[in-house]
Motif scaffolding. Structure first.
Motif: not given
Length: 551
Positions: A434-435, A461-466, A533, A541-542
């Motif tokens: 999921t990363i 992962g979370e990248l698109e929401n940052l 982060k 994150l990756t």
């Protein structure tokens, strides 16, 4: 629908790896070999996987006997067009009239396939050999068919059919053909990379040894079975082995695999769960002069999941010289050759459809201990070559024989090794974590002589929401011999991910030789990068992107 085996690869040694030959499809033909009834099956005997293991141990206790030469020259010397005319008759498929979920069809020996394999069917614990019958094949030439009818033969391999994509017909889902090679597909994908039962002494100067399957046992499935089990007897000059594969087709096709090996003699390097694929060029090369296609590959990267939880991504490269790239670790959680790019526009090949080639992921079952995932990259100018190989190399070989005696007595008995793993044949769209993932790697010349610019796109992962001001940091490491001149990290508004641009200077070969005059060759320089982060936060994150620079 998979009506034939597209780009089906015959296997033989080239340098240190196998290569694939011309595309192979079984085409309609007209003549039958014989109207005589097929030979009767042999009497059934009690069977279990222990019988295969006992056969392998007994085989390893004797000197190796190469069965090459059992296929007559008139079959080996046929043309490719003659080979294409030989077709198994679907009406002769195993269990065709029994309404079972699986069917099995067979391959004819000849041309590239110069070894015969025996195939047995196991039904309710009883095994019986399937006799070879020319009447099960169409040959397209009556004179040739009559010649085959008078020759004692066995099969070259087989393929398994199942209602994978639709209930209207049974697709081909797995094939075992040539040495210890086999392939499978998941739903909505087509054949691509291959797996092997074992790799022996790959990428060594002594030359690679290619084990092969001597005999198969296929367990008859039940009416409601969603899986089928295949057992195989493996042999080579250095060892013999017993393997079992439980194949479950579906959205992803799983193969639960167990292999037990008995070594006849010392082996320098064993490759466990070997994978073989093709990589001609990708986005790193920005296309190739004279070819309209932007990318050509069955797989575009090696993914490794370490026992400590790190995910490592290494994009594949078609090198100028043979490259052997190790990833040392203990108790791997998984590794695989992945086809991560599923966009047709990135290939533009209506025939090969590289965007539909599967990824193949290996999940060890049990403790594999210390060792290394090894990636072998072989130079290639043609897409018919399987030039990428990946496998696990255990740090320690078998240390004791079956009765506990030391390895110095290896001449008197075979040493034993065993391992188990799950193979997952995946749609290229499937993700394993999921990363954020390293979605693209592009390389350009840097602003200074001897420098390179790496343009890395991370997505998911979370990248698109940052947002662009999220304060992400990059962690970059380089081996000795390279210096980081500049790095830039910014939001990629076009993809929603993030782009990292690295400018790296590499010390020239002359400087290395001055520092290390006795070194036989300059090693590859590894460059790694990941996103976090904040530099002080432990969780990345990756994935960790890696690349190996050959100065």
């Amino acid at each position: 629908m998979l009506p034939c085996i597209q780009h089906h690869r015959p296997y033989r040694q080239i340098a240190v790896a196998a290569f694939l030959a011309a595309a192979f499809c079984l085409l309609p033909a007209c003549s039958r070999a014989s109207e005589e009834p097929p030979p009767a099956r042999a009497a059934a005997l009690p069977f279990s996987f222990d019988d295969v293991k006992n056969k392998a141990e007994e085989l390893a206790s004797r000197p190796f006997e190469d069965p090459e030469g059992q296929v007559p020259d008139f079959l080996l010397n046929i043309s490719y067009d003659q080979w294409r005319k030989i077709r198994f008759r679907p009406s002769e498929a195993l269990w065709r009239d029994e309404g079972l979920p699986f069917e099995v069809q067979f391959f004819h020996p000849g041309l590239f396939y110069n070894r015969l394999v025996a195939v047995n069917i196991v039904d309710r614990g009883q095994a019986a050999k399937i006799p070879f019958s020319p009447s099960a094949f169409e040959y397209g030439d009556e004179e040739f068919a009559a010649k085959v009818a008078g020759t004692p033969l066995d099969f070259a391999g087989f393929r398994i059919h199942y209602n994978l994509n639709t209930g209207k017909y049974k697709d081909e889902v797995a094939v075992f053909l040539g040495a210890t090679y086999f392939r499978a597909v998941a739903r909505d994908v087509q054949y691509g990379l291959s797996a092997r039962g074992l790799a022996v002494d790959t990428a060594l100067q002594s030359g690679e040894e290619f084990p092969y399957f001597r005999e198969f046992w296929i367990e008859k499935p039940g009416e409601d079975s969603d899986s089928i089990t295949v057992h195989a007897l493996l042999d080579s000059p250095s060892l013999a082995g017993a393997c079992t594969f439980t194949i479950t087709p579906g959205k992803e096709t799983a193969m639960d695999t167990e292999c037990v090996l008995f070594l006849r003699k010392d082996v320098q390097k064993l490759g466990i769960a070997p994978l073989t694929s093709m990589f001609l060029y990708g986005e790193t090369e920005n296309g190739r002069q004279g070819d309209y296609r932007p990318e050509v590959h069955d797989s575009d990267g090696l993914l490794v999941h370490t026992g400590s939880g790190e995910w490592i991504w290494r994009p594949l490269a078609n090198p100028e010289r043979l490259a052997v790239v190790p990833f040392p670790l203990e108790n791997p959680a998984g590794f695989g050759l992945m086809q991560r790019d599923w966009v047709f526009d990135h290939y533009q090949d209506l025939e090969a459809r590289y965007e539909r080639r599967p990824s193949l992921w290996i999940e060890p079952l049990g403790n594999w201990g210390p060792g290394r995932v090894e990636l072998v990259e072989i130079p290639s100018e043609l897409e018919i070559h399987d030039n990428m190989v990946a496998y696990w190399v255990p740090e320690k070989m078998a240390e004791k024989g079956p009765d506990g005696r030391p390895v110095s007595d290896v001449r008197k008995y075979p040493r034993k090794m065993s391992f188990a793993y799950r193979m997952r044949w995946l749609n290229p769209r499937e993700t394993l974590h999921t990363i954020g993932r390293a979605a693209a790697t592009r390389i350009a010349a840097g602003p200074r002589d001897g420098s390179l610019r790496f343009i890395l796109d991370f997505e998911g992962g979370e990248l698109e929401n940052l947002p662009a001001d999220a304060g992400l940091t990059s962690v970059v490491t380089l081996d000795e011999g390279a210096r980081l001149l500049e790095k830039q990290l910014h939001k990629n508004e076009a993809t929603g991910g993030w782009r990292l641009v690295l400018t790296v200077a590499v010390e020239p070969e002359g400087a290395f030789k001055t520092l290390f005059p006795t070194a036989p060759a300059r090693p590859l320089i590894r460059l790694s990068a990941l996103l976090k982060k904040g530099e002080n936060l432990p969780e990345p994150l990756t994935e960790t992107w890696t690349y190996d620079i050959r100065p």
